[in-house]
Design a protein around this motif. Structure first.
Motif, PDB file in Angstrom:
ATOM      1  N   ASN A   1      -3.510  28.314   8.578  1.00  0.00           N
ATOM      2  CA  ASN A   1      -2.449  28.149   9.578  1.00  0.00           C
ATOM      3  C   ASN A   1      -3.005  27.549  10.868  1.00  0.00           C
ATOM      4  OD1 ASN A   1      -0.374  29.513   7.909  1.00  0.00           O
ATOM      5  ND2 ASN A   1      -1.732  31.261   8.183  1.00  0.00           N
ATOM      6  N   GLN A   2      -2.614  26.321  11.144  1.00  0.00           N
ATOM      7  CA  GLN A   2      -3.046  25.630  12.351  1.00  0.00           C
ATOM      8  C   GLN A   2      -1.815  25.001  12.977  1.00  0.00           C
ATOM      9  OE1 GLN A   2      -6.758  23.427  11.784  1.00  0.00           O
ATOM     10  NE2 GLN A   2      -7.361  24.776  10.084  1.00  0.00           N
ATOM     11  N   LEU A   3      -1.257  25.689  13.978  1.00  0.00           N
ATOM     12  CA  LEU A   3       0.037  25.289  14.543  1.00  0.00           C
ATOM     13  C   LEU A   3      -0.168  24.608  15.891  1.00  0.00           C
ATOM     14  CD1 LEU A   3       1.822  28.670  13.726  1.00  0.00           C
ATOM     15  CD2 LEU A   3       2.093  26.529  12.463  1.00  0.00           C
ATOM     16  N   LYS A   4       0.327  23.382  15.984  1.00  0.00           N
ATOM     17  CA  LYS A   4       0.195  22.596  17.223  1.00  0.00           C
ATOM     18  C   LYS A   4       1.112  23.138  18.311  1.00  0.00           C
ATOM     19  CE  LYS A   4      -1.082  17.980  15.853  1.00  0.00           C
ATOM     20  NZ  LYS A   4      -0.427  16.781  15.304  1.00  0.00           N
TER      21      LYS A   4
ATOM     22  N   VAL B   1       1.128  30.135  23.724  1.00  0.00           N
ATOM     23  CA  VAL B   1       1.239  28.743  23.258  1.00  0.00           C
ATOM     24  C   VAL B   1       2.681  28.513  22.812  1.00  0.00           C
ATOM     25  CG1 VAL B   1       0.480  27.067  21.506  1.00  0.00           C
ATOM     26  CG2 VAL B   1      -1.168  28.700  22.496  1.00  0.00           C
TER      27      VAL B   1
ATOM     28  N   LEU C   1       5.258  26.255  20.713  1.00  0.00           N
ATOM     29  CA  LEU C   1       5.278  25.262  19.637  1.00  0.00           C
ATOM     30  C   LEU C   1       6.337  24.208  19.927  1.00  0.00           C
ATOM     31  CD1 LEU C   1       5.056  27.609  16.477  1.00  0.00           C
ATOM     32  CD2 LEU C   1       3.217  26.714  17.929  1.00  0.00           C
TER      33      LEU C   1
ATOM     34  N   GLU D   1      -3.023  20.776  25.259  1.00  0.00           N
ATOM     35  CA  GLU D   1      -2.592  20.649  23.860  1.00  0.00           C
ATOM     36  C   GLU D   1      -3.601  21.446  23.018  1.00  0.00           C
ATOM     37  OE1 GLU D   1      -0.029  18.940  22.716  1.00  0.00           O
ATOM     38  OE2 GLU D   1       0.590  17.788  24.498  1.00  0.00           O
ATOM     39  N   VAL D   2      -3.155  22.410  22.220  1.00  0.00           N
ATOM     40  CA  VAL D   2      -4.072  23.249  21.445  1.00  0.00           C
ATOM     41  C   VAL D   2      -3.520  23.508  20.040  1.00  0.00           C
ATOM     42  CG1 VAL D   2      -5.021  24.441  23.483  1.00  0.00           C
ATOM     43  CG2 VAL D   2      -3.007  25.377  22.305  1.00  0.00           C
ATOM     44  N   MET D   3      -4.341  24.170  19.242  1.00  0.00           N
ATOM     45  CA  MET D   3      -3.909  24.664  17.936  1.00  0.00           C
ATOM     46  C   MET D   3      -3.971  26.196  17.960  1.00  0.00           C
ATOM     47  SD  MET D   3      -3.428  22.485  15.324  1.00  0.00           S
ATOM     48  CE  MET D   3      -3.905  20.884  14.682  1.00  0.00           C
ATOM     49  N   ALA D   4      -2.942  26.836  17.466  1.00  0.00           N
ATOM     50  CA  ALA D   4      -3.006  28.283  17.221  1.00  0.00           C
ATOM     51  C   ALA D   4      -3.479  28.423  15.775  1.00  0.00           C
ATOM     52  CB  ALA D   4      -1.641  28.921  17.411  1.00  0.00           C
ATOM     53  N   ILE D   5      -4.645  29.065  15.609  1.00  0.00           N
ATOM     54  CA  ILE D   5      -5.301  29.117  14.295  1.00  0.00           C
ATOM     55  C   ILE D   5      -5.263  30.544  13.751  1.00  0.00           C
ATOM     56  CG2 ILE D   5      -7.481  28.722  13.071  1.00  0.00           C
ATOM     57  CD1 ILE D   5      -8.209  26.711  15.323  1.00  0.00           C
ATOM     58  N   ILE D   6      -4.728  30.710  12.538  1.00  0.00           N
ATOM     59  CA  ILE D   6      -4.529  32.054  11.991  1.00  0.00           C
ATOM     60  C   ILE D   6      -4.921  32.075  10.514  1.00  0.00           C
ATOM     61  CG2 ILE D   6      -2.876  33.912  11.610  1.00  0.00           C
ATOM     62  CD1 ILE D   6      -1.102  31.972  13.667  1.00  0.00           C
TER      63      ILE D   6
END
Lengths: 70, 70, 70, 70, 70, 70
Positions: F7-10, F27, F29, F54-59
């Motif tokens: 899971n990598q959500l911009k 963050v 989306l 600008e980031v990625m939420a990584i799960i």
């Protein structure tokens, strides 16, 4: 007590930072790599963690991700 | 991409076991210690993980516990 | 070894299901409530877990959520 | 709403400690055993958690380790 | 029941893969992004998860990492 | 680097709260939904996280639970 967590890495505590509720503990492994742990402050105090302590960094395998250069 | 996970340990894949939904990946660090990771089978396949690959074992600090001899 | 995980609940193994990579272990606490653990198959086998074993269910506090009726 | 987390233990809040970003919540189960949870301060406040509240301690099975006397 | 997990993302189940012990569930969010969940097979079956179900992907904030381009 | 986390959500950082040891990062989306992450303060500072990034939420998928209306 044997624990199911597959990852038990030997190292030495090199820093303990106590926060209001959490604490950050830095453990240096034999090869110089560092492992950072975030536990509750109460845990750090009940284990009386301080620089120089010989400890294990314990990590359940389902918590370990893998990164690979594309 | 820089990741917030504080623990990024360099090592080499020494074993990959593919299950029905999950996969177990064993990574050997430079000092010979092993890290075991349980990820989904799809992840292991999309990273095309195989013995000999240079990888990082990535662990968020909130997932690391500390053990200390009493 | 003292562990930083704050939650260590005593109970008895009542079921072990071995999968291809993972295993499911059901632990019944003294008051009859059940705790279900998903660990790797290798962990379950190396601890030689079987019904009737006295064990601890160990849970890091950062993994515990709270639910409250609105 | 039904949740996939297999572990939902009934108990009563006996302590809430609010930190800068995190909060520690102690829940006492019917049999007197304690469960400690570390959640964000905002979560504790939005659930308006306080001593005496009837709550559930919710834990995903992949977060539960097993310990067994050797 | 209100839950302390801060992340509750609405979506629709688009795939369920049942393994021996675990199950993989793919949830598509309103904006088309996908979330993959690995839960126990028993959880997937007790929730009777199948494609088309309206669900929530629930994630505790301590499990979310951040990635940022250097 | 390719990461096994599925899971990598911009999204864009909309708030950063620095605590004594931990930090909370919000963050947003593309579809307006919010993801909250709790990482260590040191991580937030070393990534120099601030509103607008600008980031990625990584799960990792093993950290994602599913909720379904009964």
């Amino acid at each position: 007590m044997q624990i199911s967590a597959r990852n038990q890495l030997k190292g030495k505590v090199t820093a303990v930072t106590l926060g209001s509720v959490m604490a950050e503990v830095v453990v240096t492994l034999a090869d110089g790599q560092e492992i950072v742990s975030a536990i509750t402050r109460n845990s750090a105090e009940s284990l009386n963690l301080k620089a120089g302590d010989e400890v294990m960094a314990i990590i359940k395998s389902t918590e370990v991700m893998i990164g690979k250069e594309a």
